[in-house]
Design an enzyme around this catalytic site. Sequence first.
Site, short mmCIF file in Angstrom:
data_model
loop_
_atom_site.label_atom_id
_atom_site.label_comp_id
_atom_site.label_asym_id
_atom_site.label_seq_id
_atom_site.Cartn_x
_atom_site.Cartn_y
_atom_site.Cartn_z
N GLN A 1 0.81 -1.27 0.03
CA GLN A 1 0.17 0.13 0.03
C GLN A 1 0.84 1.38 -0.03
OE1 GLN A 1 -2.04 -1.31 3.64
NE2 GLN A 1 -3.94 -0.76 2.77
N ILE B 1 3.88 4.13 -1.09
CA ILE B 1 4.02 4.88 -2.22
C ILE B 1 5.50 5.38 -2.11
CG2 ILE B 1 1.85 5.69 -2.87
CD1 ILE B 1 2.52 8.29 -1.48
N HIS C 1 -1.24 1.49 -4.51
CA HIS C 1 -1.47 3.11 -4.58
C HIS C 1 -0.52 3.62 -5.46
CE1 HIS C 1 -3.58 2.51 -0.56
NE2 HIS C 1 -4.11 1.97 -1.53
N CYS D 1 4.03 16.02 -24.45
CA CYS D 1 2.73 16.50 -25.06
C CYS D 1 1.76 17.49 -24.60
CB CYS D 1 2.05 15.21 -25.05
SG CYS D 1 1.14 14.64 -23.63
N SER E 1 -0.05 -3.14 8.22
CA SER E 1 -1.22 -2.53 7.76
C SER E 1 -2.36 -2.62 8.76
CB SER E 1 -1.71 -3.32 6.30
OG SER E 1 -2.76 -2.83 6.02
ZN LIG Z 1 2.32 13.53 -22.09
#
Ligand SMILES: [Zn+2]
Length: 251
Positions: free
Chosen positions: A101, A103, A119, A155, A193
């Site tokens: 869980q 990150i 996550h 982009c 946890s």
């Molecule tokens: Zn992009």
Amino acid sequence: MSSDCDIVAQWLSEARSAVTFTGAGISTESGIPDFRSPGGVWSRTQPVYYDDFLNSADSRLEYWRQKSESHVDFSDASPNIAHQALARWEAGRQMRGIITQNIDGLHQIAGSQSVLELHGTAREIGCLDCNSRFDADLMVTQFNETGEVPVCPHCSGLLKHATISFGQSLDETVLREAIGWCRDADLFLAMGSSLVVQPAAGLPTLARESGARLVIINREPTPLDHIADMVLHAGIGETIAAIEKAMIGAS
Ligand SMILES: [Zn+2]
């Protein structure tokens, strides 16, 4: 506790598809605050919900401000003895992999390769349009210097930490793979946890119902303690070290 650890060590040595599930408790021992706990960041700050991030430039600025602030919590953190032991168990083929869980990416830094991050990871930034990934350190530093929310260099799409935000669904592919591991597991070690956040908390139950032995290691009681084959209410590092010692002693 040592005889309990001997038993878990025995189960681990017999297992052919052991799976470990980790939560915040393994990382607090590396000095990373548990953001859900009282006094944690979400008891002081209003998180930015995913829809707001998508729809509002102000929310995106607030999101980047919060994430850049919390970035320092783990950018300097190192894996602890529990992360390191789990990486050795995987390398020694005593364990299939880790479902986490967390990150903070500490399992991978410790050397674990087979890690499912339910996550996501705060070590990377993802473009929501073209899915390109970027190193979080660089982009957080850039944000701290300019105060401007970055856009994708490829982009011009929206950039967000590669973590699951409040109001955002889990990655289906990761979740499906985690469910597959649970169905195949013959030993499931849940550690650090509270086992209350769904759907993650359903995974130990699924493994247990699929025939795995369930071991829970957590300082506090959990709602699944009553279905576990072994419950150890203790620190993660000391417990994992005792299990590893028992395995070495028995081999
Ligand atoms: Zn992009």
